[in-house]
Design a protein around this motif. Structure first.
Motif, PDB file in Angstrom:
ATOM      1  N   LYS A   4       0.835  -1.196   0.000  1.00 55.46           N
ATOM      2  CA  LYS A   4       0.000   0.000   0.000  1.00 55.46           C
ATOM      3  C   LYS A   4       0.874   1.253   0.000  1.00 55.46           C
ATOM      4  CE  LYS A   4      -4.592  -0.665   1.923  1.00 55.46           C
ATOM      5  NZ  LYS A   4      -5.399  -0.455   3.138  1.00 55.46           N
ATOM      6  N   ASN A   5       0.601   2.094  -0.944  1.00 57.52           N
ATOM      7  CA  ASN A   5       1.318   3.371  -0.937  1.00 57.52           C
ATOM      8  C   ASN A   5       0.638   4.310   0.041  1.00 57.52           C
ATOM      9  OD1 ASN A   5       3.194   2.682  -2.963  1.00 57.52           O
ATOM     10  ND2 ASN A   5       1.668   3.127  -4.525  1.00 57.52           N
ATOM     11  N   PRO A   6       1.424   5.029   0.820  1.00 65.36           N
ATOM     12  CA  PRO A   6       0.775   5.979   1.729  1.00 65.36           C
ATOM     13  C   PRO A   6       0.080   7.090   0.957  1.00 65.36           C
ATOM     14  CG  PRO A   6       3.156   6.268   1.765  1.00 65.36           C
ATOM     15  CD  PRO A   6       2.875   5.059   0.924  1.00 65.36           C
ATOM     16  N   VAL A   7      -1.036   7.542   1.513  1.00 68.36           N
ATOM     17  CA  VAL A   7      -1.754   8.655   0.899  1.00 68.36           C
ATOM     18  C   VAL A   7      -1.105   9.946   1.376  1.00 68.36           C
ATOM     19  CG1 VAL A   7      -4.005   9.748   0.579  1.00 68.36           C
ATOM     20  CG2 VAL A   7      -3.864   7.286   0.916  1.00 68.36           C
ATOM     21  N   MET A   8      -0.619  10.731   0.442  1.00 72.77           N
ATOM     22  CA  MET A   8       0.087  11.943   0.806  1.00 72.77           C
ATOM     23  C   MET A   8      -0.820  13.172   0.713  1.00 72.77           C
ATOM     24  SD  MET A   8       2.921  10.485   1.465  1.00 72.77           S
ATOM     25  CE  MET A   8       4.260  11.677   1.598  1.00 72.77           C
ATOM     26  N   ARG A   9      -0.700  14.011   1.717  1.00 74.14           N
ATOM     27  CA  ARG A   9      -1.491  15.239   1.734  1.00 74.14           C
ATOM     28  C   ARG A   9      -0.599  16.419   2.138  1.00 74.14           C
ATOM     29  NH1 ARG A   9      -4.411  12.881  -0.933  1.00 74.14           N
ATOM     30  NH2 ARG A   9      -6.567  12.244  -0.607  1.00 74.14           N
ATOM     31  N   ILE A  10      -1.038  17.599   1.739  1.00 73.80           N
ATOM     32  CA  ILE A  10      -0.243  18.805   2.027  1.00 73.80           C
ATOM     33  C   ILE A  10      -0.749  19.502   3.284  1.00 73.80           C
ATOM     34  CG2 ILE A  10       0.357  21.120   1.152  1.00 73.80           C
ATOM     35  CD1 ILE A  10       0.129  19.863  -1.698  1.00 73.80           C
ATOM     36  N   CYS A  11       0.171  19.872   4.151  1.00 76.04           N
ATOM     37  CA  CYS A  11      -0.165  20.650   5.339  1.00 76.04           C
ATOM     38  C   CYS A  11      -0.533  22.070   4.899  1.00 76.04           C
ATOM     39  CB  CYS A  11       1.039  20.664   6.284  1.00 76.04           C
ATOM     40  SG  CYS A  11       0.902  21.865   7.614  1.00 76.04           S
ATOM     41  N   SER A  13      -0.391  24.718   6.498  1.00 73.21           N
ATOM     42  CA  SER A  13       0.470  25.756   7.048  1.00 73.21           C
ATOM     43  C   SER A  13       1.840  25.813   6.371  1.00 73.21           C
ATOM     44  CB  SER A  13       0.620  25.547   8.550  1.00 73.21           C
ATOM     45  OG  SER A  13       1.464  26.523   9.075  1.00 73.21           O
ATOM     46  N   CYS A  14       2.594  24.703   6.414  1.00 71.96           N
ATOM     47  CA  CYS A  14       3.950  24.730   5.847  1.00 71.96           C
ATOM     48  C   CYS A  14       3.995  24.304   4.384  1.00 71.96           C
ATOM     49  CB  CYS A  14       4.890  23.873   6.679  1.00 71.96           C
ATOM     50  SG  CYS A  14       4.426  22.137   6.737  1.00 71.96           S
ATOM     51  N   ARG A  15       2.871  23.788   3.849  1.00 69.54           N
ATOM     52  CA  ARG A  15       2.754  23.362   2.462  1.00 69.54           C
ATOM     53  C   ARG A  15       3.657  22.175   2.123  1.00 69.54           C
ATOM     54  NH1 ARG A  15      -1.826  25.270   1.229  1.00 69.54           N
ATOM     55  NH2 ARG A  15      -1.408  24.735  -0.918  1.00 69.54           N
ATOM     56  N   SER A  43     -11.575  18.587   2.748  1.00 67.07           N
ATOM     57  CA  SER A  43     -10.722  18.410   3.921  1.00 67.07           C
ATOM     58  C   SER A  43      -9.465  19.258   3.857  1.00 67.07           C
ATOM     59  CB  SER A  43     -10.304  16.944   4.057  1.00 67.07           C
ATOM     60  OG  SER A  43     -11.429  16.138   4.246  1.00 67.07           O
ATOM     61  N   ALA A  44      -8.984  19.601   5.038  1.00 64.85           N
ATOM     62  CA  ALA A  44      -7.707  20.298   5.160  1.00 64.85           C
ATOM     63  C   ALA A  44      -6.856  19.511   6.150  1.00 64.85           C
ATOM     64  CB  ALA A  44      -7.940  21.721   5.656  1.00 64.85           C
ATOM     65  N   TYR A  45      -5.550  19.591   5.998  1.00 64.01           N
ATOM     66  CA  TYR A  45      -4.648  18.822   6.843  1.00 64.01           C
ATOM     67  C   TYR A  45      -3.606  19.724   7.478  1.00 64.01           C
ATOM     68  CZ  TYR A  45      -6.717  14.927   4.344  1.00 64.01           C
ATOM     69  OH  TYR A  45      -7.612  14.039   3.819  1.00 64.01           O
ATOM     70  N   ILE A  46      -3.283  19.403   8.726  1.00 68.47           N
ATOM     71  CA  ILE A  46      -2.240  20.144   9.432  1.00 68.47           C
ATOM     72  C   ILE A  46      -1.240  19.129   9.962  1.00 68.47           C
ATOM     73  CG2 ILE A  46      -1.691  21.741  11.320  1.00 68.47           C
ATOM     74  CD1 ILE A  46      -4.703  22.599  11.190  1.00 68.47           C
ATOM     75  N   CYS A  47       0.050  19.354   9.717  1.00 68.37           N
ATOM     76  CA  CYS A  47       1.051  18.416  10.210  1.00 68.37           C
ATOM     77  C   CYS A  47       1.309  18.686  11.693  1.00 68.37           C
ATOM     78  CB  CYS A  47       2.337  18.500   9.397  1.00 68.37           C
ATOM     79  SG  CYS A  47       3.346  19.943   9.720  1.00 68.37           S
ATOM     80  N   GLN A  48       1.980  17.726  12.336  1.00 68.30           N
ATOM     81  CA  GLN A  48       2.141  17.823  13.781  1.00 68.30           C
ATOM     82  C   GLN A  48       3.447  18.500  14.187  1.00 68.30           C
ATOM     83  OE1 GLN A  48       1.354  13.938  15.388  1.00 68.30           O
ATOM     84  NE2 GLN A  48      -0.565  13.792  14.310  1.00 68.30           N
ATOM     85  N   LYS A  63      -9.891  28.272   7.480  1.00 66.02           N
ATOM     86  CA  LYS A  63     -11.096  28.878   6.938  1.00 66.02           C
ATOM     87  C   LYS A  63     -11.021  28.983   5.411  1.00 66.02           C
ATOM     88  CE  LYS A  63     -13.181  33.022   8.300  1.00 66.02           C
ATOM     89  NZ  LYS A  63     -13.264  34.182   9.210  1.00 66.02           N
ATOM     90  N   LYS A  64      -9.846  29.398   4.963  1.00 64.33           N
ATOM     91  CA  LYS A  64      -9.612  29.559   3.529  1.00 64.33           C
ATOM     92  C   LYS A  64      -9.606  28.200   2.825  1.00 64.33           C
ATOM     93  CE  LYS A  64      -6.500  32.105   0.596  1.00 64.33           C
ATOM     94  NZ  LYS A  64      -5.072  32.503   0.482  1.00 64.33           N
ATOM     95  N   ALA A  65      -8.951  27.225   3.446  1.00 62.17           N
ATOM     96  CA  ALA A  65      -8.834  25.897   2.846  1.00 62.17           C
ATOM     97  C   ALA A  65     -10.188  25.205   2.748  1.00 62.17           C
ATOM     98  CB  ALA A  65      -7.862  25.040   3.644  1.00 62.17           C
ATOM     99  N   LEU A  66     -11.007  25.397   3.771  1.00 63.77           N
ATOM    100  CA  LEU A  66     -12.314  24.730   3.790  1.00 63.77           C
ATOM    101  C   LEU A  66     -13.400  25.577   3.138  1.00 63.77           C
ATOM    102  CD1 LEU A  66     -12.258  23.290   7.428  1.00 63.77           C
ATOM    103  CD2 LEU A  66     -11.884  22.024   5.332  1.00 63.77           C
ATOM    104  N   LYS A  67     -13.052  26.792   2.800  1.00 69.06           N
ATOM    105  CA  LYS A  67     -13.997  27.737   2.198  1.00 69.06           C
ATOM    106  C   LYS A  67     -15.258  27.877   3.049  1.00 69.06           C
ATOM    107  CE  LYS A  67     -12.637  27.329  -2.571  1.00 69.06           C
ATOM    108  NZ  LYS A  67     -11.732  26.941  -3.236  1.00 69.06           N
TER     109      LYS A  67
END
Ligand SMILES: [Zn+2]
Length: 93
Positions: A4-11, A13-15, A43-48, A63-67
């Protein structure tokens, strides 16, 4: 064995791109409004990393990401969640 390839998402904040399971997921659910870790919809994602979850503009970016505007009820839950990260700085990444 199926690899399984991990599903990658962009934070938001830091992009930077991360494996989805290491990110805090915020979803604007069609029926239930804004949810943490669950729901269907935009959805929006934030890294830890501390830089991101303690970003003073994080709610604005969210707010901007989720419109959408953030409900006070959600902000309360969200702040509690990021406080958990502050209490456990080595959690996740
Ligand atoms: Zn980040």
């Amino acid at each position: 064995m199926i690899q399984k390839n991990p599903v990658m998402r962009i934070c938001i904040s830091c992009r930077k791109t991360y494996d989805r399971k290491n990110l805090l997921k915020i979803t604007k659910d069609h029926k239930q409004g804004i949810l943490l870790h669950e729901g269907m919809g935009r959805s929006a994602y934030i890294c830890q990393s501390k830089t991101c979850y303690s970003d003073s503009k994080i709610k604005k970016k969210l707010k901007k990401a989720l419109k959408t505007s953030l409900e006070p009820k959600f902000i309360e839950i969200f702040e509690k969640e990021i406080k958990t990260y502050n209490d456990y700085p080595n959690k996740g990444i």
